[in-house]
Design an enzyme around this catalytic site. Sequence first.
Site, mmCIF file in Angstrom:
data_model
loop_
_atom_site.group_PDB
_atom_site.id
_atom_site.type_symbol
_atom_site.label_atom_id
_atom_site.label_comp_id
_atom_site.label_asym_id
_atom_site.label_seq_id
_atom_site.Cartn_x
_atom_site.Cartn_y
_atom_site.Cartn_z
ATOM 1 C CG HIS A 1 63.333 42.384 66.158
ATOM 2 N ND1 HIS A 1 63.218 41.251 66.938
ATOM 3 C CD2 HIS A 1 62.193 43.096 66.354
ATOM 4 C CE1 HIS A 1 62.051 41.272 67.567
ATOM 5 N NE2 HIS A 1 61.420 42.382 67.228
ATOM 6 N NE ARG B 1 57.695 46.386 64.352
ATOM 7 C CZ ARG B 1 58.746 46.056 63.601
ATOM 8 N NH1 ARG B 1 58.588 45.887 62.292
ATOM 9 N NH2 ARG B 1 59.938 45.910 64.130
ATOM 10 N NE ARG C 1 56.822 42.361 66.203
ATOM 11 C CZ ARG C 1 57.562 42.370 65.107
ATOM 12 N NH1 ARG C 1 57.079 41.835 63.992
ATOM 13 N NH2 ARG C 1 58.772 42.895 65.108
ATOM 14 C CE1 TYR D 1 58.847 37.663 71.347
ATOM 15 C CE2 TYR D 1 60.537 38.431 69.850
ATOM 16 C CZ TYR D 1 59.304 38.591 70.442
ATOM 17 O OH TYR D 1 58.543 39.693 70.151
ATOM 18 C CG HIS E 1 53.274 43.834 69.783
ATOM 19 N ND1 HIS E 1 53.620 44.344 68.541
ATOM 20 C CD2 HIS E 1 54.426 43.805 70.500
ATOM 21 C CE1 HIS E 1 54.915 44.628 68.526
ATOM 22 N NE2 HIS E 1 55.428 44.303 69.689
ATOM 23 C CE LYS F 1 58.904 49.740 65.481
ATOM 24 N NZ LYS F 1 59.391 49.602 66.872
#
Length: 302
Positions: free
Chosen positions: A274, A154, A251, A283, A248, A178
Amino acid sequence: MDTRQMHEELPAAMRDAVDEFGRHLSRVDNRSEHTVRAYVGDVVSLLHHAAQAGRRAPGDLDIAVLRGWLATRMRDGAARTSQARRAAAARNFTAWAQRAGLASNDPGAQLVSPRAHRDLPTVLRADQAGALVENPESDRDRAVLELLYATGVRVSELCGLDLADLDEGRRLIRVFGKGAKERAVPYGLPAQRALDDWLRHGRPALVTKGSGDALFLGVKGGRLQQTVVRRIVDTAARAAGLPHTSPHDLRHSAATHLLDGGADLRAVQDLLGHSSLSSTQIYTHVSTERLRAAFKQAHPRA
Protein backbone atom coordinates in the site's frame (compact mmCIF):
# COMPACT_ATOMS: atom_id res chain seq x y z
CA MET A 1 -23.54 9.15 -25.20
CA ASP A 2 -20.85 6.46 -24.93
CA THR A 3 -17.13 7.09 -24.47
CA ARG A 4 -16.19 6.30 -28.08
CA GLN A 5 -18.65 8.82 -29.47
CA MET A 6 -17.52 11.50 -26.99
CA HIS A 7 -13.91 10.79 -27.95
CA GLU A 8 -14.67 11.25 -31.66
CA GLU A 9 -16.36 14.59 -30.99
CA LEU A 10 -13.41 16.06 -29.06
CA PRO A 11 -11.32 18.87 -30.59
CA ALA A 12 -8.14 17.43 -32.13
CA ALA A 13 -5.83 18.77 -29.40
CA MET A 14 -7.95 17.20 -26.66
CA ARG A 15 -8.31 13.91 -28.51
CA ASP A 16 -4.56 13.62 -29.06
CA ALA A 17 -3.88 14.51 -25.43
CA VAL A 18 -6.17 11.89 -23.92
CA ASP A 19 -4.75 9.23 -26.24
CA GLU A 20 -1.20 10.10 -25.16
CA PHE A 21 -2.30 10.19 -21.51
CA GLY A 22 -3.64 6.64 -21.84
CA ARG A 23 -0.33 5.45 -23.28
CA HIS A 24 1.53 7.17 -20.44
CA LEU A 25 -0.61 5.43 -17.80
CA SER A 26 0.04 2.05 -19.37
CA ARG A 27 3.70 2.28 -20.39
CA VAL A 28 5.23 4.68 -17.88
CA ASP A 29 3.04 4.42 -14.79
CA ASN A 30 2.45 0.70 -15.39
CA ARG A 31 -1.21 1.01 -14.40
CA SER A 32 -3.48 -2.01 -14.87
CA GLU A 33 -5.62 -2.31 -17.98
CA HIS A 34 -8.72 -1.76 -15.83
CA THR A 35 -7.33 1.47 -14.32
CA VAL A 36 -6.23 2.81 -17.70
CA ARG A 37 -9.65 2.16 -19.20
CA ALA A 38 -11.44 3.81 -16.26
CA TYR A 39 -9.17 6.89 -16.14
CA VAL A 40 -9.24 7.43 -19.90
CA GLY A 41 -13.04 7.15 -19.91
CA ASP A 42 -13.26 9.72 -17.12
CA VAL A 43 -10.90 12.14 -18.89
CA VAL A 44 -12.81 11.78 -22.17
CA SER A 45 -15.97 12.70 -20.25
CA LEU A 46 -14.20 15.67 -18.65
CA LEU A 47 -12.83 16.96 -21.96
CA HIS A 48 -16.19 16.52 -23.68
CA HIS A 49 -17.79 18.61 -20.92
CA ALA A 50 -15.05 21.22 -21.33
CA ALA A 51 -15.46 21.29 -25.11
CA GLN A 52 -19.18 21.94 -24.72
CA ALA A 53 -18.20 24.94 -22.60
CA GLY A 54 -16.04 26.28 -25.42
CA ARG A 55 -12.64 24.94 -24.36
CA ARG A 56 -10.47 23.57 -27.18
CA ALA A 57 -7.26 22.26 -25.60
CA PRO A 58 -6.00 20.77 -22.31
CA GLY A 59 -4.47 24.12 -21.39
CA ASP A 60 -7.94 25.68 -21.39
CA LEU A 61 -9.07 23.65 -18.37
CA ASP A 62 -9.53 25.47 -15.08
CA ILE A 63 -10.91 24.60 -11.66
CA ALA A 64 -14.38 25.86 -12.58
CA VAL A 65 -14.60 23.40 -15.46
CA LEU A 66 -13.41 20.52 -13.28
CA ARG A 67 -15.89 21.29 -10.52
CA GLY A 68 -18.70 21.82 -13.02
CA TRP A 69 -18.01 18.44 -14.58
CA LEU A 70 -18.08 16.67 -11.20
CA ALA A 71 -21.26 18.52 -10.23
CA THR A 72 -22.94 17.39 -13.46
CA ARG A 73 -21.99 13.79 -12.79
CA MET A 74 -23.32 14.09 -9.23
CA ARG A 75 -26.66 15.40 -10.50
CA ASP A 76 -26.77 12.36 -12.78
CA GLY A 77 -26.71 10.17 -9.67
CA ALA A 78 -23.06 9.12 -9.61
CA ALA A 79 -21.94 7.14 -6.57
CA ARG A 80 -19.41 8.68 -4.16
CA THR A 81 -16.85 6.03 -5.10
CA SER A 82 -17.25 6.90 -8.79
CA GLN A 83 -16.88 10.59 -8.03
CA ALA A 84 -13.70 9.95 -6.04
CA ARG A 85 -12.26 8.01 -8.98
CA ARG A 86 -13.24 10.76 -11.44
CA ALA A 87 -11.54 13.38 -9.30
CA ALA A 88 -8.40 11.24 -9.16
CA ALA A 89 -8.46 10.79 -12.94
CA ALA A 90 -8.83 14.55 -13.46
CA ARG A 91 -5.94 15.32 -11.10
CA ASN A 92 -3.73 12.76 -12.82
CA PHE A 93 -4.56 14.18 -16.23
CA THR A 94 -4.00 17.86 -15.41
CA ALA A 95 -0.73 17.10 -13.62
CA TRP A 96 0.43 15.05 -16.61
CA ALA A 97 -0.66 17.78 -19.07
CA GLN A 98 1.43 20.36 -17.23
CA ARG A 99 4.48 18.08 -17.17
CA ALA A 100 4.01 17.34 -20.87
CA GLY A 101 3.94 21.04 -21.69
CA LEU A 102 0.29 21.00 -22.77
CA ALA A 103 -0.81 23.34 -19.99
CA SER A 104 0.84 26.19 -18.13
CA ASN A 105 -0.68 25.26 -14.77
CA ASP A 106 -2.33 22.36 -12.96
CA PRO A 107 -5.93 23.18 -11.98
CA GLY A 108 -6.48 19.64 -10.68
CA ALA A 109 -4.18 20.41 -7.74
CA GLN A 110 -7.01 22.55 -6.34
CA LEU A 111 -9.59 19.79 -6.70
CA VAL A 112 -10.70 18.15 -3.47
CA SER A 113 -11.70 14.54 -3.91
CA PRO A 114 -15.11 13.49 -2.57
CA ARG A 115 -14.61 11.12 0.33
CA ALA A 116 -15.64 7.67 -0.84
CA HIS A 117 -17.70 5.47 1.45
CA ARG A 118 -15.70 2.35 2.16
CA ASP A 119 -17.45 -0.87 3.08
CA LEU A 120 -15.55 -3.21 5.34
CA PRO A 121 -13.98 -5.97 3.23
CA THR A 122 -15.08 -9.57 3.32
CA VAL A 123 -12.81 -11.47 5.71
CA LEU A 124 -12.72 -15.21 6.34
CA ARG A 125 -12.13 -16.59 9.82
CA ALA A 126 -8.77 -18.27 10.26
CA ASP A 127 -10.39 -21.72 10.30
CA GLN A 128 -12.31 -20.91 7.10
CA ALA A 129 -9.15 -19.75 5.34
CA GLY A 130 -7.42 -22.93 6.51
CA ALA A 131 -10.25 -25.08 5.16
CA LEU A 132 -10.14 -23.26 1.83
CA VAL A 133 -6.44 -23.83 1.20
CA GLU A 134 -6.87 -27.50 2.14
CA ASN A 135 -9.31 -28.06 -0.76
CA PRO A 136 -7.23 -27.77 -3.95
CA GLU A 137 -7.73 -29.81 -7.12
CA SER A 138 -4.01 -30.08 -7.98
CA ASP A 139 -0.48 -29.33 -6.81
CA ARG A 140 -0.65 -26.06 -8.71
CA ASP A 141 -3.92 -25.02 -7.12
CA ARG A 142 -2.61 -25.79 -3.63
CA ALA A 143 0.50 -23.70 -4.25
CA VAL A 144 -1.63 -20.84 -5.60
CA LEU A 145 -3.99 -20.92 -2.60
CA GLU A 146 -1.24 -21.23 -0.02
CA LEU A 147 0.77 -18.39 -1.53
CA LEU A 148 -2.22 -16.07 -1.87
CA TYR A 149 -3.19 -16.52 1.77
CA ALA A 150 0.39 -16.57 3.10
CA THR A 151 1.45 -13.34 1.39
CA GLY A 152 -1.72 -11.36 0.70
CA VAL A 153 -0.46 -10.52 -2.80
CA ARG A 154 -2.83 -9.26 -5.48
CA VAL A 155 -3.92 -11.77 -8.11
CA SER A 156 -2.09 -9.78 -10.79
CA GLU A 157 1.09 -9.91 -8.72
CA LEU A 158 0.79 -13.67 -8.25
CA CYS A 159 0.30 -14.27 -11.98
CA GLY A 160 3.28 -12.06 -12.76
CA LEU A 161 5.72 -14.08 -10.63
CA ASP A 162 8.70 -15.68 -12.36
CA LEU A 163 10.89 -18.50 -11.10
CA ALA A 164 13.64 -15.99 -10.31
CA ASP A 165 11.26 -14.11 -8.00
CA LEU A 166 11.19 -17.09 -5.64
CA ASP A 167 13.83 -17.14 -2.88
CA GLU A 168 13.25 -20.57 -1.36
CA GLY A 169 16.21 -20.33 1.00
CA ARG A 170 14.79 -17.31 2.81
CA ARG A 171 11.15 -18.08 1.93
CA LEU A 172 10.58 -14.75 0.17
CA ILE A 173 8.95 -13.75 -3.08
CA ARG A 174 9.90 -10.63 -5.03
CA VAL A 175 6.74 -8.84 -6.07
CA PHE A 176 6.28 -6.02 -8.57
CA GLY A 177 3.17 -4.14 -7.51
CA LYS A 178 1.34 -1.04 -8.68
CA GLY A 179 3.57 1.48 -10.37
CA ALA A 180 6.22 -1.27 -10.83
CA LYS A 181 7.20 -0.88 -7.16
CA GLU A 182 9.22 -3.83 -5.94
CA ARG A 183 8.84 -5.42 -2.52
CA ALA A 184 9.88 -8.65 -0.80
CA VAL A 185 7.14 -10.66 0.90
CA PRO A 186 7.74 -13.63 3.22
CA TYR A 187 5.76 -16.85 3.25
CA GLY A 188 5.59 -19.81 5.63
CA LEU A 189 6.31 -23.53 5.66
CA PRO A 190 2.91 -24.69 4.34
CA ALA A 191 3.35 -22.48 1.28
CA GLN A 192 6.94 -23.70 0.89
CA ARG A 193 5.83 -27.34 0.90
CA ALA A 194 3.11 -26.60 -1.64
CA LEU A 195 5.58 -24.76 -3.87
CA ASP A 196 8.06 -27.65 -3.59
CA ASP A 197 5.41 -30.11 -4.80
CA TRP A 198 4.39 -27.81 -7.66
CA LEU A 199 7.96 -27.21 -8.82
CA ARG A 200 8.95 -30.87 -8.48
CA HIS A 201 5.88 -32.55 -9.93
CA GLY A 202 3.25 -30.15 -11.25
CA ARG A 203 5.15 -27.57 -13.28
CA PRO A 204 7.39 -30.05 -15.19
CA ALA A 205 4.23 -31.81 -16.44
CA LEU A 206 2.87 -28.58 -17.95
CA VAL A 207 5.99 -26.74 -19.10
CA THR A 208 6.41 -26.07 -22.83
CA LYS A 209 8.81 -24.08 -24.98
CA GLY A 210 6.50 -21.12 -24.61
CA SER A 211 6.32 -21.24 -20.81
CA GLY A 212 9.26 -18.94 -20.29
CA ASP A 213 10.13 -18.27 -16.66
CA ALA A 214 6.55 -18.03 -15.36
CA LEU A 215 6.21 -19.57 -11.90
CA PHE A 216 2.60 -20.65 -12.38
CA LEU A 217 1.36 -22.20 -15.64
CA GLY A 218 -2.01 -22.87 -17.22
CA VAL A 219 -3.01 -26.23 -18.68
CA LYS A 220 -1.50 -25.30 -22.08
CA GLY A 221 1.81 -24.26 -20.57
CA GLY A 222 1.37 -20.48 -20.76
CA ARG A 223 1.49 -18.07 -17.84
CA LEU A 224 -1.44 -18.62 -15.46
CA GLN A 225 -4.25 -16.13 -16.10
CA GLN A 226 -6.05 -14.11 -13.44
CA THR A 227 -9.45 -15.54 -14.45
CA VAL A 228 -8.14 -19.04 -13.76
CA VAL A 229 -6.86 -18.00 -10.31
CA ARG A 230 -10.27 -16.57 -9.46
CA ARG A 231 -11.86 -19.85 -10.49
CA ILE A 232 -9.36 -21.81 -8.39
CA VAL A 233 -10.23 -19.78 -5.29
CA ASP A 234 -13.97 -19.97 -5.83
CA THR A 235 -13.87 -23.73 -6.48
CA ALA A 236 -11.86 -24.33 -3.30
CA ALA A 237 -14.26 -22.15 -1.30
CA ARG A 238 -17.30 -24.07 -2.52
CA ALA A 239 -15.54 -27.37 -1.76
CA ALA A 240 -14.99 -26.09 1.80
CA GLY A 241 -18.65 -25.09 2.14
CA LEU A 242 -17.89 -21.37 2.05
CA PRO A 243 -19.71 -18.62 0.14
CA HIS A 244 -18.19 -17.13 -3.01
CA THR A 245 -14.62 -16.08 -2.23
CA SER A 246 -12.21 -14.13 -4.41
CA PRO A 247 -8.41 -13.81 -4.35
CA HIS A 248 -8.89 -10.30 -2.96
CA ASP A 249 -10.92 -11.77 -0.08
CA LEU A 250 -7.87 -13.90 0.75
CA ARG A 251 -5.75 -10.72 0.66
CA HIS A 252 -8.18 -9.04 3.06
CA SER A 253 -8.14 -12.12 5.29
CA ALA A 254 -4.34 -12.34 5.36
CA ALA A 255 -4.05 -8.68 6.37
CA THR A 256 -6.69 -8.94 9.08
CA HIS A 257 -5.24 -12.13 10.54
CA LEU A 258 -1.79 -10.52 10.67
CA LEU A 259 -3.16 -7.57 12.64
CA ASP A 260 -5.21 -9.89 14.86
CA GLY A 261 -1.96 -11.71 15.60
CA GLY A 262 -0.22 -8.53 16.70
CA ALA A 263 1.58 -7.45 13.51
CA ASP A 264 2.54 -3.77 13.26
CA LEU A 265 0.30 -1.72 10.98
CA ARG A 266 3.21 -0.31 8.99
CA ALA A 267 4.68 -3.77 8.53
CA VAL A 268 1.36 -4.92 7.08
CA GLN A 269 1.34 -1.83 4.85
CA ASP A 270 4.75 -2.83 3.48
CA LEU A 271 3.69 -6.45 2.98
CA LEU A 272 0.58 -5.47 1.04
CA GLY A 273 2.34 -2.83 -1.02
CA HIS A 274 0.00 0.00 0.00
CA SER A 275 1.35 3.44 -0.90
CA SER A 276 -0.79 5.06 1.81
CA LEU A 277 -1.26 3.92 5.40
CA SER A 278 -4.94 4.87 5.15
CA SER A 279 -5.45 1.95 2.76
CA THR A 280 -4.15 -0.42 5.42
CA GLN A 281 -6.02 1.15 8.32
CA ILE A 282 -9.33 -0.27 7.12
CA TYR A 283 -8.14 -3.62 8.48
CA THR A 284 -7.93 -2.16 11.96
CA HIS A 285 -11.64 -1.37 11.64
CA VAL A 286 -12.26 -4.97 10.59
CA SER A 287 -10.38 -6.23 13.63
CA THR A 288 -12.35 -3.87 15.88
CA GLU A 289 -15.65 -5.09 14.46
CA ARG A 290 -14.60 -8.71 14.98
CA LEU A 291 -13.66 -7.93 18.58
CA ARG A 292 -17.00 -6.18 19.15
CA ALA A 293 -18.91 -9.15 17.70
CA ALA A 294 -16.99 -11.58 19.92
CA PHE A 295 -17.69 -9.41 22.98
CA LYS A 296 -21.42 -9.31 22.27
CA GLN A 297 -21.52 -13.06 21.79
CA ALA A 298 -19.41 -14.07 24.79
CA HIS A 299 -19.55 -11.47 27.53
CA PRO A 300 -22.36 -11.86 30.09
CA ARG A 301 -22.69 -8.08 30.41
CA ALA A 302 -22.69 -7.39 26.67
